[in-house]
Every structure is written in C-alpha cells, then in structure tokens.
Design an enzyme around this catalytic site. Sequence first.
Site, PDB file in Angstrom:
ATOM      1  N   ARG A  26       0.809  -1.227   0.000  1.00 52.86           N
ATOM      2  CA  ARG A  26       0.000   0.000   0.000  1.00 52.86           C
ATOM      3  C   ARG A  26       0.839   1.273   0.000  1.00 52.86           C
ATOM      4  NH1 ARG A  26      -3.838  -1.242   4.747  1.00 52.86           N
ATOM      5  NH2 ARG A  26      -4.222   0.998   4.797  1.00 52.86           N
ATOM      6  N   LYS A  33       8.667  -1.206   2.985  1.00 57.15           N
ATOM      7  CA  LYS A  33       7.972  -0.290   3.898  1.00 57.15           C
ATOM      8  C   LYS A  33       8.837   0.162   5.072  1.00 57.15           C
ATOM      9  CE  LYS A  33       4.544  -1.887   6.484  1.00 57.15           C
ATOM     10  NZ  LYS A  33       3.172  -2.301   6.823  1.00 57.15           N
ATOM     11  N   ARG A 327      25.010  23.158   4.831  1.00 61.88           N
ATOM     12  CA  ARG A 327      25.093  21.774   4.345  1.00 61.88           C
ATOM     13  C   ARG A 327      26.131  20.993   5.147  1.00 61.88           C
ATOM     14  NH1 ARG A 327      26.238  22.516  -1.702  1.00 61.88           N
ATOM     15  NH2 ARG A 327      26.509  20.264  -1.521  1.00 61.88           N
ATOM     16  N   ARG A 434      40.723  42.467 -11.418  1.00 57.13           N
ATOM     17  CA  ARG A 434      39.552  42.949 -12.175  1.00 57.13           C
ATOM     18  C   ARG A 434      40.050  43.937 -13.223  1.00 57.13           C
ATOM     19  NH1 ARG A 434      37.790  46.393  -6.870  1.00 57.13           N
ATOM     20  NH2 ARG A 434      39.053  48.221  -7.297  1.00 57.13           N
TER      21      ARG A 434
END
Length: 457
Positions: A26, A33, A327, A434
């Site tokens: 089920r 299960k 995490r 940069r």
Amino acid sequence: MTPTHAASSPARTCLAIVLAAGEGTRMKSEKPKVLHQVANRSMLGHVLATLTQAGATDAAVVIGPDREDVAKEIQKVSTQARIFVQRDRLGTAHAVLSAREALAQLVDDVIIAFGDTPLILPETFSKLRIPLAEGAAVVAMGFEAKDPAGYGRFITSGTDLLAIREHKDATEEERAITLCNGGLMAIRGDLALALLDRVENNNAKGEYYLTDIVEIARSLGHRTAIAVVSEEEVHGVNDRAQLAAAERMIQDRLRQAAMASGVTLVAPETVFLSHDTRFGQDVVVEPHVVFGPGVVVENGTLIHSFSHLEGARIYSGAEVGPFARLRPGASIGSQAKVGNFVEIKNTELGAGAKVNHLSYLGDASVGAKANIGAGTITCNYDGFGKYRTEIGEGAFIGSNSSLVAPITIGKGAFVGSGSVITESLPDDALGLGRGRQTVKEGWAITFREKSQDKKRK
Ligand code: UD1
Ligand code: CA
C-alpha cells in the site's frame, strides 16, 4: 548496547525480535515499507534504536527474501543485530520462529516488535518486561482502540488475559471489545520456543498467529499479563498517509523535548526536527526552519526563519539566517554570523566571522573575525575535483569576488571588490583581479547630443 531504561531487574538479559518481512504494497513504493523514514530515520531504525535504549542485550530482525537493502540498514543502525530471512509469509508466529537460532540461546526475556510501528517508547518495552520478572509467561501490549476493526481483541477475565482473538476469527460479541492488541509482546525466554512451536494455523487466515501463545501458555498453567499504552504509540504505518501521521507525532515529540530542554520555538508547528538534532540552552528558532540529519546547535544561538540546516554545527552565540542553507560539514564559530541567501558546505567559519549576504562557501576555512563581502563565491569545483580555500584571520573579502581554489588568502589580507582571485595572497596584502577602470570626462554630453540628432533624422 547501553541500557538506559532497563526493566526493574537490570541484570535480566533480553532478546528483541523485530518483524520486518512486510512488503508494504500500500506504500506504492520500490522501497520496502520499513525503510521509509520519519524524522530522517527509517522506521526500522527507530524501532531498533528504541529497543537498544530499552535495554535489549541482543537483537534479531526477520526480513523478507532478497532484501539486501533492509539488511544494509540494519547493519548501519545496529552492528550486533542478527538477520534472519522468512522465506514464506505464513504468519507472525512463523516469522518469529524464523529466528529460531536466536531463540535457542537462553535469555530471560524475549520481546517481539514490528518494524512498521515506529512510535513505541523505550519505557513501554520496559513496562512489558516487568510482569515477566514477576513470573508471567507472556505479556501483551494493549490499547483502547477508537476503531477496533482489524485488530486482535483481548479476551479478559478481570485483569487476566485469557486469549487474543484476531478480528477475522472473532464472534460479534468479541468484536464489540475495544481493548485491542497493539502487536508487541514479551515472552519468558525459557518458554518462548516451546510456546511458539505449539502454534497451529487452523484459523480464518490459515496463518500461524503469534497471538495464540496467550491461550497456549494458559493451557499449560502459566500466567499471562497486559500492559496498556496509548493508541498513538501503537500507530502502524501501511500507507503514505499513515507515514505522514507518524511524522506528525514524532515531530510533536521532538519539539516538546526541545522546548523542555530550554529551546524557544516561536512557532513549534512550523519547525521540523531530525531524530538526532541536538540543542544547547537558550537557543531561539524562528518560524519555518528545517533541520536535516546531524545538526548540533550550541547555547545561545539564534536561527532565523526559512533556514535549512543539515550536518552542521553551530557554536555558541552564532546567528544564522534568515534564508540560510547550511550543508554537511558546515561549522559556524562562536558569535559568527551567517546571513540571508548564504550557502555553506564543508567549511569552518571562525569565531566572530561574518558572511552576511548572498554567498557560497564550499570546502573552505575562514579565520576568526574575517569578513566575507556580499556575493563572494568560492570556486571549489572544476567538474572533476574539489579544492580548498583558506582565508586567514581578520581577512576582508570585497563584495562580488570569486576565489578560485585551491587558494590561500593570508591573515588580514584584503581582496578588492569584484575580483577574480586565482593566486594566493600573503598576510596583509591587497589582491585585485579585475579590469582597470577608465574615466572619460564629458562623454555623456557628447553621447546624448549624438543620440538626439540620430532620433530627429
Ligand atoms: C497483528 C496481530 C493483531 C494486532 C495487530 C496490531 C497477529 C496474529 N495479529 O495483526 O492481534 O492487533 O498486529 O497491529 O499477530 N509479519 C511477518 N511475517 C509474516 C506475517 C507478518 O514478518 O508472515 C510482520 C508484518 O510485516 C508486520 C507484523 O508482522 O510488521 C504484523 O503482521 P500483520 O500481518 O500486519 O498483522 P495484523 O493482521 O495487522
Ligand atoms: Ca498490521
């Protein structure tokens, strides 16, 4: 195994047999299960852990054939548990007898539990064992059922348990009984095999019923007893709705326990905990926070709304969220701050360090009091390997910087905003990576004049 809730006589040995051969059709699942989870642990894992807590000195689990996945889970949770296979599903007594080898070794008490009944408390197992210590041969766990249909009924006389009648075999009169069998049983170890071997399968289902040992024990002149528990505890899971109900009940218990230990849950019904979440005192958890497995939260920390944490440790006085994602391997130092839209994986953040906005730190270590500017990203993965970023104490990473690992930023060093840093920086250096800015004075005036001319034509 360390008994924390041992029965009245802690010296008694106890074999726990868990029946876990159910297919659980089920559930509509590829997974057996008993491996479905509540509070981040399989139902079978809960039952085994509870039995250990209740003082079981030995455990046997009966599983269906070809269930390597179930066997693996058992080994993960309980290294001592022995595994037995029930080839044909011929009933609960037959299932227990599949563990004959374990039953043949003499113990004082045998406990039978079901792998799909994860809410049983350790105290209950202990409660079942007490009458055994006082001389009963069989103790069955009963509960008052709101709807007794489907359950075995307790046939009693005064406080004596005479028999357990399965629903299908019960008369109309017997079906009116609401005191039902919760499924758990305790059997005197020296009698268990003899009682089980006498069970026959002459009933409505043609199965070998474990419940028949009550009548058998009495016919041999032994005493039987009942231990009554709440219906919630015997809640069995057969489908996903019952799984969700089990989750609700376990979450409720975990929240109550957290609050009882000194944690403020502003809206407890919105906070989801894991079976192993550990809290210090005076922690405040705002609404809508999810704890995955393996989180430790120390004293005096504040977890803001909408944060998701797993495998993380948060040291005292730190602040996390809102909208933070921690995490596995995230370690947030004492008084450190992790702000909104920050993801941290396998990274130690030193005491008092700050990473307040829109950042990803993976496979890194950040020294005490370092400041990680908004939009900082550790580039830890090249599609093949993972590389580390080491940021020294008191370093200052300007906003919108990419730190290409492996790389080291020295103590007290600065990274200019918007840099892509590919070479390590010594202590107290400035790293800029940069394009150089140019300034063209009056450029906008010329641009606007030209553009308006074009539009007019
Ligand atoms: C059983 C009890 C019933 C009780 C109810 C509580 C028996 C005969 N009946 O009925 O009195 O009220 O539990 O929920 O014990 N299992 C096996 N192998 C088998 C048969 C069963 O491993 O051959 C396992 C199942 O996976 C399950 C447990 O034993 O975990 C109970 O079996 P199930 O068939 O669900 O028994 P119920 O009819 O519910
Ligand atoms: Ca059942």
